[in-house]
Design a protein around this motif. Structure first.
Motif, PDB file in Angstrom:
ATOM      1  N   ARG A  61      57.973  29.806  34.456  1.00 23.53           N
ATOM      2  CA  ARG A  61      56.877  30.490  33.905  1.00 23.53           C
ATOM      3  C   ARG A  61      57.120  32.060  34.044  1.00 23.53           C
ATOM      4  NH1 ARG A  61      56.064  26.416  31.587  1.00 23.53           N
ATOM      5  NH2 ARG A  61      54.627  25.059  31.873  1.00 23.53           N
ATOM      6  N   GLU A  62      56.533  32.722  33.375  1.00 25.96           N
ATOM      7  CA  GLU A  62      56.652  34.252  33.580  1.00 25.96           C
ATOM      8  C   GLU A  62      55.292  34.515  33.749  1.00 25.96           C
ATOM      9  OE1 GLU A  62      57.834  35.525  29.686  1.00 25.96           O
ATOM     10  OE2 GLU A  62      60.201  35.385  30.251  1.00 25.96           O
ATOM     11  N   TYR A  63      55.126  35.549  34.866  1.00 27.83           N
ATOM     12  CA  TYR A  63      53.744  36.051  35.257  1.00 27.83           C
ATOM     13  C   TYR A  63      53.802  37.414  35.810  1.00 27.83           C
ATOM     14  CZ  TYR A  63      55.531  34.783  39.775  1.00 27.83           C
ATOM     15  OH  TYR A  63      56.434  34.774  41.060  1.00 27.83           O
ATOM     16  N   GLN A  64      52.690  38.307  35.634  1.00 32.70           N
ATOM     17  CA  GLN A  64      52.669  39.442  36.321  1.00 32.70           C
ATOM     18  C   GLN A  64      52.505  39.281  37.738  1.00 32.70           C
ATOM     19  OE1 GLN A  64      48.510  41.132  36.412  1.00 32.70           O
ATOM     20  NE2 GLN A  64      49.239  42.807  35.226  1.00 32.70           N
ATOM     21  N   GLU A  65      53.536  39.857  38.554  1.00 32.92           N
ATOM     22  CA  GLU A  65      53.628  39.964  39.913  1.00 32.92           C
ATOM     23  C   GLU A  65      52.755  41.311  40.261  1.00 32.92           C
ATOM     24  OE1 GLU A  65      57.158  39.313  43.029  1.00 32.92           O
ATOM     25  OE2 GLU A  65      57.525  40.958  41.301  1.00 32.92           O
ATOM     26  N   HIS A  66      51.635  40.963  41.058  1.00 33.81           N
ATOM     27  CA  HIS A  66      50.666  41.984  41.277  1.00 33.81           C
ATOM     28  C   HIS A  66      50.428  42.072  42.609  1.00 33.81           C
ATOM     29  CE1 HIS A  66      46.855  43.999  41.122  1.00 33.81           C
ATOM     30  NE2 HIS A  66      47.037  44.188  39.832  1.00 33.81           N
ATOM     31  N   PRO A  67      50.291  43.389  43.251  1.00 34.34           N
ATOM     32  CA  PRO A  67      50.150  43.357  44.628  1.00 34.34           C
ATOM     33  C   PRO A  67      48.752  43.177  45.341  1.00 34.34           C
ATOM     34  CG  PRO A  67      49.717  45.756  43.542  1.00 34.34           C
ATOM     35  CD  PRO A  67      50.360  44.798  42.620  1.00 34.34           C
ATOM     36  N   GLY A  68      47.655  42.805  44.218  1.00 37.17           N
ATOM     37  CA  GLY A  68      46.379  42.708  44.531  1.00 37.17           C
ATOM     38  C   GLY A  68      45.595  43.863  44.756  1.00 37.17           C
ATOM     39  N   ALA A  69      44.280  43.528  44.822  1.00 39.83           N
ATOM     40  CA  ALA A  69      43.316  44.747  44.573  1.00 39.83           C
ATOM     41  C   ALA A  69      42.147  44.482  45.413  1.00 39.83           C
ATOM     42  CB  ALA A  69      43.091  44.894  43.288  1.00 39.83           C
ATOM     43  N   VAL A  70      41.254  45.592  45.511  1.00 40.83           N
ATOM     44  CA  VAL A  70      40.095  45.447  46.300  1.00 40.83           C
ATOM     45  C   VAL A  70      39.052  46.271  45.211  1.00 40.83           C
ATOM     46  CG1 VAL A  70      40.881  45.426  48.556  1.00 40.83           C
ATOM     47  CG2 VAL A  70      40.383  47.804  47.435  1.00 40.83           C
ATOM     48  N   ALA A  71      37.784  45.885  45.367  1.00 39.48           N
ATOM     49  CA  ALA A  71      36.613  46.432  44.680  1.00 39.48           C
ATOM     50  C   ALA A  71      35.440  46.552  45.886  1.00 39.48           C
ATOM     51  CB  ALA A  71      36.298  45.753  43.589  1.00 39.48           C
ATOM     52  N   VAL A  72      34.610  47.386  45.409  1.00 40.79           N
ATOM     53  CA  VAL A  72      33.425  47.719  46.230  1.00 40.79           C
ATOM     54  C   VAL A  72      31.896  47.553  45.494  1.00 40.79           C
ATOM     55  CG1 VAL A  72      32.308  49.416  47.817  1.00 40.79           C
ATOM     56  CG2 VAL A  72      34.825  49.407  47.539  1.00 40.79           C
ATOM     57  N   LEU A  73      31.145  46.796  45.843  1.00 36.94           N
ATOM     58  CA  LEU A  73      29.769  46.619  45.476  1.00 36.94           C
ATOM     59  C   LEU A  73      28.999  47.582  46.394  1.00 36.94           C
ATOM     60  CD1 LEU A  73      27.906  45.221  43.220  1.00 36.94           C
ATOM     61  CD2 LEU A  73      27.091  43.788  45.375  1.00 36.94           C
TER      62      LEU A  73
END
Length: 190
Positions: free
Chosen positions: A43-55
């Motif tokens: 499987r190929e996939y996007q290796e991502h560092p992760g993210a945050v968001a603010v409500l």
């Protein structure tokens, strides 16, 4: 017998071979070959560092939205202040604090985790953590914005208006939708 509560189960299939097939500026693409069941899968996939968001919710009970150009979808979409977990040693809440300041020139007195989710688990390792921020005040100085952030538009909107726009399909940013739906459900339970 009561069934076990619903919960995702962490499991790592034994990886036989892993290779970075694309080295990107923000994220990479990785190809893993692993054993699963009686065979092997790649499987190929996007290796991502992760993210945050603010409500961010102000004293008038409005939600802060930002409009930002997103090239892959060809839209300026309304979304929450958000950013990557790409600073070494920075915790998720600290990253959320930084993003709120950088994108909206705001600081918050109160922070609470709202929700966390995988954005596209079949093709990306990205996990997003959304925080609810209240007790908002302006930063001492405005941040200089470049790139797509140079044309950010900020707007405060009542939660119900944002919720209706999500349910009607007029707002389609997945992080915004997830956060607003979670907030609305939690409010309904109080």
């Amino acid at each position: 017998m009561t069934p076990e509560p619903l919960r995702d189960q962490e499991y790592r299939a034994p990886v036989l071979f892993s290779e970075r097939v694309f080295d990107g500026r923000v994220w990479d693409v990785r190809a893993d070959t692993f054993t699963f069941g009686d065979g092997e899968l790649t499987r190929e996939y996007q290796e991502h560092p992760g993210a945050v968001a603010v409500l961010a919710v102000d004293e008038a009970d409005r939600v802060l939205l930002i409009k930002q150009y997103r090239h892959p979808i060809g839209h300026r979409d309304w979304e929450l202040p958000a950013g990557l977990l790409d600073v070494d040693g920075e915790g998720a809440q600290d990253a959320a604090v930084r993003e709120l300041a950088e994108e909206a020139d705001l600081v918050a007195a109160d922070w609470a985790p709202l929700c966390r989710f995988f954005s596209s688990p079949g093709g990306s390792s990205e996990e997003i953590i959304v925080y609810r921020a209240t007790g908002l005040t302006a930063t001492a100085d405005a941040f200089e914005r470049t790139g797509e952030e140079a044309e950010l538009e900020l707007r405060w909107a009542p939660l119900d208006e944002v919720l209706e726009a999500v349910l009607d399909g007029r707002l389609r940013n997945s992080i915004l939708a997830h956060a607003v739906l979670t907030e609305a459900v939690l409010r309904g339970r109080r």
